[in-house]
Design a protein around this motif. Sequence first.
Motif, PDB file in Angstrom:
ATOM      1  N   ASP A   1       0.410  -0.899   0.139  1.00  0.00           N
ATOM      2  CA  ASP A   1       0.229  -0.111  -0.293  1.00  0.00           C
ATOM      3  C   ASP A   1       0.994   0.834   0.060  1.00  0.00           C
ATOM      4  O   ASP A   1       1.634   1.444   0.882  1.00  0.00           O
ATOM      5  N   PRO A   2       0.411   2.411  -1.280  1.00  0.00           N
ATOM      6  CA  PRO A   2       1.776   3.417  -0.925  1.00  0.00           C
ATOM      7  C   PRO A   2       1.405   4.509   0.179  1.00  0.00           C
ATOM      8  O   PRO A   2       1.774   5.702  -0.002  1.00  0.00           O
ATOM      9  N   ALA A   3      -0.250   3.776  -0.106  1.00  0.00           N
ATOM     10  CA  ALA A   3      -1.025   5.316   1.200  1.00  0.00           C
ATOM     11  C   ALA A   3       0.245   5.842   1.928  1.00  0.00           C
ATOM     12  O   ALA A   3      -0.017   7.290   2.678  1.00  0.00           O
TER      13      ALA A   3
ATOM     14  N   TYR B   1       2.954   6.787   2.095  1.00  0.00           N
ATOM     15  CA  TYR B   1       3.788   7.711   2.482  1.00  0.00           C
ATOM     16  C   TYR B   1       3.720   8.333   0.754  1.00  0.00           C
ATOM     17  O   TYR B   1       4.445   9.768   0.309  1.00  0.00           O
ATOM     18  N   ALA B   2       2.312   8.903   1.038  1.00  0.00           N
ATOM     19  CA  ALA B   2       2.077   9.906   0.369  1.00  0.00           C
ATOM     20  C   ALA B   2       2.043  11.599   0.598  1.00  0.00           C
ATOM     21  O   ALA B   2       2.885  11.388   2.077  1.00  0.00           O
ATOM     22  N   LEU B   3       2.484  11.985  -0.386  1.00  0.00           N
ATOM     23  CA  LEU B   3       3.306  13.602   0.616  1.00  0.00           C
ATOM     24  C   LEU B   3       1.990  13.677   1.375  1.00  0.00           C
ATOM     25  O   LEU B   3       2.504  14.971   2.355  1.00  0.00           O
ATOM     26  N   ARG B   4       0.723  14.122   0.883  1.00  0.00           N
ATOM     27  CA  ARG B   4      -0.314  14.383   1.466  1.00  0.00           C
ATOM     28  C   ARG B   4      -0.784  13.390   2.903  1.00  0.00           C
ATOM     29  O   ARG B   4      -1.690  12.427   1.943  1.00  0.00           O
ATOM     30  N   ARG B   5      -0.463  12.871   3.392  1.00  0.00           N
ATOM     31  CA  ARG B   5      -0.447  12.160   4.175  1.00  0.00           C
ATOM     32  C   ARG B   5      -1.331  12.294   5.481  1.00  0.00           C
ATOM     33  O   ARG B   5      -0.903  13.286   5.980  1.00  0.00           O
TER      34      ARG B   5
END
Length: 412
Positions: free
Chosen positions: A404-406, A408-412
């Motif tokens: 799951d890449p969520a 590491y998202a910039l807007r997390r």
Amino acid sequence: MKNTDVIVLGAGIVGVSVALHLAARGRAVTLVDRRGPGEETSYGNAGLIERASVIPYAFPRDLRSLLRYALNNRPDVRYHPGFLPRVAPWLARYWWHSAPSRLARAARAMLPLIERSVAEHDALKDEAGIAGLFRRTGWIDGARSQAGLDQAAAEAASLSSYGLKHQVLDRQALTALEPALSERMVGGVHWLDPVNVSDPGAVTRGYAALLQRRGGVFVNGDARSLRQDGGGWRVDTADGPLRAREAVVALGPWSTDVLRPLGYRVPMAVKRGYHQHFALERGAALTRPVADIDNGFVMTPMTLGLRLTTGAEFASRDAPPTPVQIGRVRALAGQLVPLGAAVEAQPWMGCRPCMPDMRPVIGPAPNHAGLWLSFGHAHHGFTLGPVTGRLLASLITGEAPDMDPAPYALRR
């Protein structure tokens, strides 16, 4: 003007790995850096692929530790007093994210990356022809007192649910593994899962050479010249302007220099660090990295000699080096091994790019089509370069990622 499919800005271990995985998926890739591959942050580290670091490095929250660091005389943490007002907001966020519940959340987020770290390096090293740089000897958390050893053993036991392999070494067992260590080190925890290398810069260069054999291109250029060009991206290089549909910012501590003009305010700070190589006298040698857990430094056998690596220095990224910690570490290391002359006249200094929530940024830039981000790996850039490359290349090419890449998202 030359054209390519993807421009990857930054030829450290993360950028090289992203480019390698994109090339493996059939993308035409050009890697751009002002210097050669592996000559900045990826050059100066302890050479560990740290499979056992399942808990991120947190900000200390007990008063005793805070008071100890406030004295500013430690080898593991140092700060420039005049820089503290500038970095204080970031440190406050780092402290907040280090609360037990939030630290546990960060550990869960990082685990998929950490778990695959050794396997992803293994998938590249043989094809790159650099298997000889890798050593499966693990590393040792060494203690100077029985109390310190007991605490390290208890902390290792607390990680049993992660399936990590380790051995607790008393003085006799430690001497059997590393006879060069003096009796000042009474024992340690030998972590067996991590892999170490004899030259991390050479590993990065080896991967970059593999990229070129796969059809990728490396060119010197100025990442700060990145700008939108029609439906794509353009950057100035030594070979002239270069254009691509997509671009990746993998510039480590310099990533914000490129993103700030595009309107992104990334909450990233740097932890500066130093290393220097030394000869060992009387035929002594270490066969694996050894950390002095009481003083927060690592001794790693490298091609150039025994590399002493310091902890963190909080200072402006571009301020002149102040290698006070190397002097402190040199004196402490000399108590443990027969340290000889320094190989280099001056210590090396680099900067670790750190996010306050202890996880990197990997994924798309939210406000710009075709712009991708991969930075902020803190102490684990060398460890996580190849697994990061696989994840981001999957996202860029539209493959289903294997994690799951969520987180590491910039807007997390």
